[in-house]
Design a protein around this motif. Structure first.
Motif, PDB file in Angstrom:
ATOM      1  N   ALA A 193      36.486 -99.058   6.001  1.00 25.04           N
ATOM      2  CA  ALA A 193      35.180 -98.787   5.390  1.00 25.04           C
ATOM      3  C   ALA A 193      34.478 -97.699   6.187  1.00 25.04           C
ATOM      4  O   ALA A 193      34.669 -97.579   7.404  1.00 25.04           O
ATOM      5  N   TYR A 194      33.687 -96.888   5.490  1.00 21.29           N
ATOM      6  CA  TYR A 194      32.846 -95.901   6.160  1.00 21.29           C
ATOM      7  C   TYR A 194      31.503 -96.558   6.480  1.00 21.29           C
ATOM      8  O   TYR A 194      30.847 -97.110   5.604  1.00 21.29           O
ATOM      9  N   LYS A 195      31.129 -96.494   7.730  1.00 21.05           N
ATOM     10  CA  LYS A 195      29.865 -97.073   8.171  1.00 21.05           C
ATOM     11  C   LYS A 195      29.126 -96.083   9.070  1.00 21.05           C
ATOM     12  O   LYS A 195      29.684 -95.081   9.498  1.00 21.05           O
ATOM     13  N   THR A 196      27.877 -96.391   9.359  1.00 18.93           N
ATOM     14  CA  THR A 196      27.072 -95.559  10.258  1.00 18.93           C
ATOM     15  C   THR A 196      26.486 -96.436  11.358  1.00 18.93           C
ATOM     16  O   THR A 196      25.997 -97.537  11.083  1.00 18.93           O
ATOM     17  N   LEU A 197      26.581 -95.933  12.588  1.00 13.63           N
ATOM     18  CA  LEU A 197      26.015 -96.621  13.739  1.00 13.63           C
ATOM     19  C   LEU A 197      25.340 -95.607  14.656  1.00 13.63           C
ATOM     20  O   LEU A 197      25.734 -94.439  14.677  1.00 13.63           O
ATOM     21  N   PRO A 198      24.362 -96.027  15.434  1.00 10.18           N
ATOM     22  CA  PRO A 198      23.883 -95.152  16.512  1.00 10.18           C
ATOM     23  C   PRO A 198      25.044 -94.889  17.473  1.00 10.18           C
ATOM     24  O   PRO A 198      25.857 -95.788  17.736  1.00 10.18           O
ATOM     25  N   PHE A 199      25.116 -93.698  18.026  1.00  9.96           N
ATOM     26  CA  PHE A 199      26.234 -93.325  18.878  1.00  9.96           C
ATOM     27  C   PHE A 199      26.444 -94.331  20.006  1.00  9.96           C
ATOM     28  O   PHE A 199      27.568 -94.771  20.265  1.00  9.96           O
ATOM     29  N   LYS A 200      25.362 -94.726  20.677  1.00  6.56           N
ATOM     30  CA  LYS A 200      25.518 -95.627  21.817  1.00  6.56           C
ATOM     31  C   LYS A 200      26.040 -97.004  21.384  1.00  6.56           C
ATOM     32  O   LYS A 200      26.783 -97.655  22.125  1.00  6.56           O
ATOM     33  N   GLU A 201      25.701 -97.428  20.175  1.00  2.25           N
ATOM     34  CA  GLU A 201      26.196 -98.708  19.670  1.00  2.25           C
ATOM     35  C   GLU A 201      27.683 -98.611  19.335  1.00  2.25           C
ATOM     36  O   GLU A 201      28.455 -99.545  19.581  1.00  2.25           O
ATOM     37  N   LEU A 202      28.101 -97.471  18.776  1.00  2.26           N
ATOM     38  CA  LEU A 202      29.521 -97.260  18.510  1.00  2.26           C
ATOM     39  C   LEU A 202      30.328 -97.333  19.802  1.00  2.26           C
ATOM     40  O   LEU A 202      31.362 -98.011  19.866  1.00  2.26           O
ATOM     41  N   TYR A 236      37.314 -99.487  15.513  1.00  3.25           N
ATOM     42  CA  TYR A 236      36.394 -98.391  15.231  1.00  3.25           C
ATOM     43  C   TYR A 236      37.054 -97.042  15.534  1.00  3.25           C
ATOM     44  O   TYR A 236      37.820 -96.908  16.488  1.00  3.25           O
ATOM     45  N   TYR A 237      36.694 -96.061  14.713  1.00  2.00           N
ATOM     46  CA  TYR A 237      37.183 -94.707  14.938  1.00  2.00           C
ATOM     47  C   TYR A 237      36.098 -93.700  14.567  1.00  2.00           C
ATOM     48  O   TYR A 237      35.537 -93.753  13.469  1.00  2.00           O
ATOM     49  N   LEU A 238      35.801 -92.819  15.506  1.00  2.00           N
ATOM     50  CA  LEU A 238      34.863 -91.727  15.258  1.00  2.00           C
ATOM     51  C   LEU A 238      35.612 -90.414  15.268  1.00  2.00           C
ATOM     52  O   LEU A 238      36.329 -90.100  16.213  1.00  2.00           O
ATOM     53  N   ARG A 239      35.435 -89.656  14.210  1.00  2.00           N
ATOM     54  CA  ARG A 239      35.823 -88.249  14.158  1.00  2.00           C
ATOM     55  C   ARG A 239      34.526 -87.519  13.858  1.00  2.00           C
ATOM     56  O   ARG A 239      34.016 -87.575  12.734  1.00  2.00           O
ATOM     57  N   SER A 240      33.922 -86.882  14.874  1.00  2.00           N
ATOM     58  CA  SER A 240      32.583 -86.335  14.694  1.00  2.00           C
ATOM     59  C   SER A 240      32.556 -85.286  13.593  1.00  2.00           C
ATOM     60  O   SER A 240      33.537 -84.595  13.333  1.00  2.00           O
ATOM     61  N   LEU A 241      31.402 -85.173  12.955  1.00  2.00           N
ATOM     62  CA  LEU A 241      31.208 -84.277  11.817  1.00  2.00           C
ATOM     63  C   LEU A 241      30.095 -83.285  12.107  1.00  2.00           C
ATOM     64  O   LEU A 241      29.310 -83.468  13.045  1.00  2.00           O
ATOM     65  N   GLY A 242      30.018 -82.249  11.279  1.00  2.00           N
ATOM     66  CA  GLY A 242      28.921 -81.300  11.389  1.00  2.00           C
ATOM     67  C   GLY A 242      27.626 -81.918  10.897  1.00  2.00           C
ATOM     68  O   GLY A 242      27.614 -82.986  10.281  1.00  2.00           O
ATOM     69  N   ARG A 277      36.046 -87.500  19.555  1.00  2.00           N
ATOM     70  CA  ARG A 277      36.798 -88.633  18.997  1.00  2.00           C
ATOM     71  C   ARG A 277      36.666 -89.851  19.907  1.00  2.00           C
ATOM     72  O   ARG A 277      36.820 -89.744  21.122  1.00  2.00           O
ATOM     73  N   ILE A 278      36.416 -90.989  19.296  1.00  2.00           N
ATOM     74  CA  ILE A 278      36.375 -92.262  20.005  1.00  2.00           C
ATOM     75  C   ILE A 278      37.204 -93.272  19.215  1.00  2.00           C
ATOM     76  O   ILE A 278      37.087 -93.345  17.988  1.00  2.00           O
ATOM     77  N   ALA A 279      38.038 -94.036  19.917  1.00  2.00           N
ATOM     78  CA  ALA A 279      38.920 -94.985  19.225  1.00  2.00           C
ATOM     79  C   ALA A 279      39.008 -96.297  19.995  1.00  2.00           C
ATOM     80  O   ALA A 279      39.084 -96.312  21.227  1.00  2.00           O
ATOM     81  N   SER A 280      39.021 -97.389  19.253  1.00  2.00           N
ATOM     82  CA  SER A 280      39.244 -98.701  19.847  1.00  2.00           C
ATOM     83  C   SER A 280      40.676 -98.803  20.372  1.00  2.00           C
ATOM     84  O   SER A 280      41.586 -98.107  19.901  1.00  2.00           O
ATOM     85  N   ALA A 294      34.480-100.109  22.802  1.00  2.00           N
ATOM     86  CA  ALA A 294      35.016-100.484  24.111  1.00  2.00           C
ATOM     87  C   ALA A 294      35.300-101.983  24.208  1.00  2.00           C
ATOM     88  O   ALA A 294      35.926-102.434  25.169  1.00  2.00           O
ATOM     89  N   GLU A 295      34.843-102.756  23.215  1.00  2.00           N
ATOM     90  CA  GLU A 295      35.045-104.208  23.210  1.00  2.00           C
ATOM     91  C   GLU A 295      36.299-104.572  22.417  1.00  2.00           C
ATOM     92  O   GLU A 295      36.728-103.835  21.533  1.00  2.00           O
ATOM     93  N   ASN A 296      36.851-105.738  22.727  1.00  2.00           N
ATOM     94  CA  ASN A 296      37.932-106.288  21.901  1.00  2.00           C
ATOM     95  C   ASN A 296      37.418-107.365  20.950  1.00  2.00           C
ATOM     96  O   ASN A 296      37.990-107.608  19.892  1.00  2.00           O
TER      97      ASN A 296
END
Length: 321
Positions: free
Chosen positions: A83-92, A112-118, A156-159, A97-99
């Motif tokens: 699913a596509y969701k939105t979170l504050p960066f610090k919350e992501l 969770y996976y972040l691929r930053s966008l423009g 990029r951030i990945a679990s 970082a959690e399991n």
């Protein structure tokens, strides 16, 4: 998917590791060789030590980021099992970082996976300096390519254990691994007919234990493999397929540049940098039109002219070894 550290592949070719690579060596040897390569012992700045979870939460701020969230570690672009969701960066950062999660969208062990966008996702490319100015000074991007060739820098951030679909990119790029270990499996462009593509993505998600009764051609692929440590850079040439597994919670920055001239070959309306080159896109459309033209012929005629077209393409375009 089982623990990636336990998965072995006797047929995999280890990607070369080059230490202390200079700009001259990269431009004279590595980039022209058109093979992936790990670049080690290159200064990537203070990010390697500073980008802890606490630091990113404190300095990344509340900027909203669009992310992929899945209940399975294997994210599949074709079936869209996320699913596509939105979170504050610090919350992501905190959640990735959690399991196990106290707050979640789907389940308490979601990935969770972040691929930053423009800023404008339809028009603007990702650029760490613009989207994350408070973090941009921490990372040094090697000047291995001309400044006017720069296309994007993607945060990029990945679990942990997250695996991304196999795909190719249209531009040369450097994957700068800042935090966490990562496993990258790559396939050369010459394996394009063995990867069961839909667009630029492969249908085969489980590349470690594939269903060869469903994907028999996959047995022919030439597999390359890279294990990245924090601070490593992986050079991924354009058109090389790659599948990425985060062995640990991971932070990386991908830098893409237009390695071909003229730059007008690239679609200027493509903010992600993964659309086919303009001449190639037109050629593919022409082929689809040609197939439609013979679609109404009897099966044996359709087969005959399909083979003729394939042979003509092979003679005119394939690199003859």
């Amino acid at each position: 998917m089982e623990d990636s550290d336990a998965i072995t592949s006797n047929s995999a070719i280890s990607v070369d590791i080059i230490e202390n690579c200079s700009k001259k060596r990269f431009n004279d040897e590595i980039q022209p060789n058109r093979k992936p390569c790990i670049l080690r012992d290159i200064d990537i700045g203070l990010c390697k030590t500073k980008w802890t979870v606490d630091y990113l939460c404190q300095n990344g701020g509340d900027i909203p980021v669009k992310i992929h969230v899945s209940k399975t570690s294997q994210m599949n672009f074709i079936t869209k099992n996320y699913a596509y969701k939105t979170l504050p960066f610090k919350e992501l950062v905190r959640r990735a970082a959690e399991n196990k999660h106290e707050e979640y969208f789907i389940s308490d062990n979601e990935y969770y996976y972040l691929r930053s966008l423009g800023t404008d996702v339809r028009k603007d490319v990702a650029d760490v300096k613009k989207q994350f100015p408070q973090l941009a000074d921490d990372i040094l991007i090697p000047n291995f390519f001309p400044e006017d060739s720069f296309f994007s820098s993607v945060f990029r951030i990945a679990s942990e254990k997250l695996q991304l679909w196999t795909h190719y990119d249209m531009m040369d790029n450097l994957l700068i691994q800042v935090k966490g270990r990562k496993r990258v499996v790559l396939f050369p462009p010459t394996d394009v007919e063995n990867l069961y593509l839909q667009g630029d993505k492969s249908e085969i998600m489980d590349i470690f234990t594939p269903d060869l009764s469903k994907y028999p051609l996959f047995a022919k692929v030439k597999r390359y493999e890279a294990f990245l440590e924090p601070g490593d850079l992986l050079f991924i040439p354009a058109l090389w397929f790659h599948n990425v597994v985060a062995l640990e919670f991971g932070i990386a920055v991908n830098v893409f540049w237009k390695n071909l001239s003229p730059h007008t070959l690239y679609d200027k309306k493509d903010p992600y940098g993964n659309k086919d080159l303009i001449p190639a896109a037109r050629a593919l459309d022409s082929i689809k039109h040609a197939i439609k033209l013979i679609d109404g012929l009897p099966a044996d005629y359709k087969d005959f002219y399909g083979r003729r077209m394939a042979e003509l393409i092979r003679i005119k375009t394939y690199i003859q070894n």
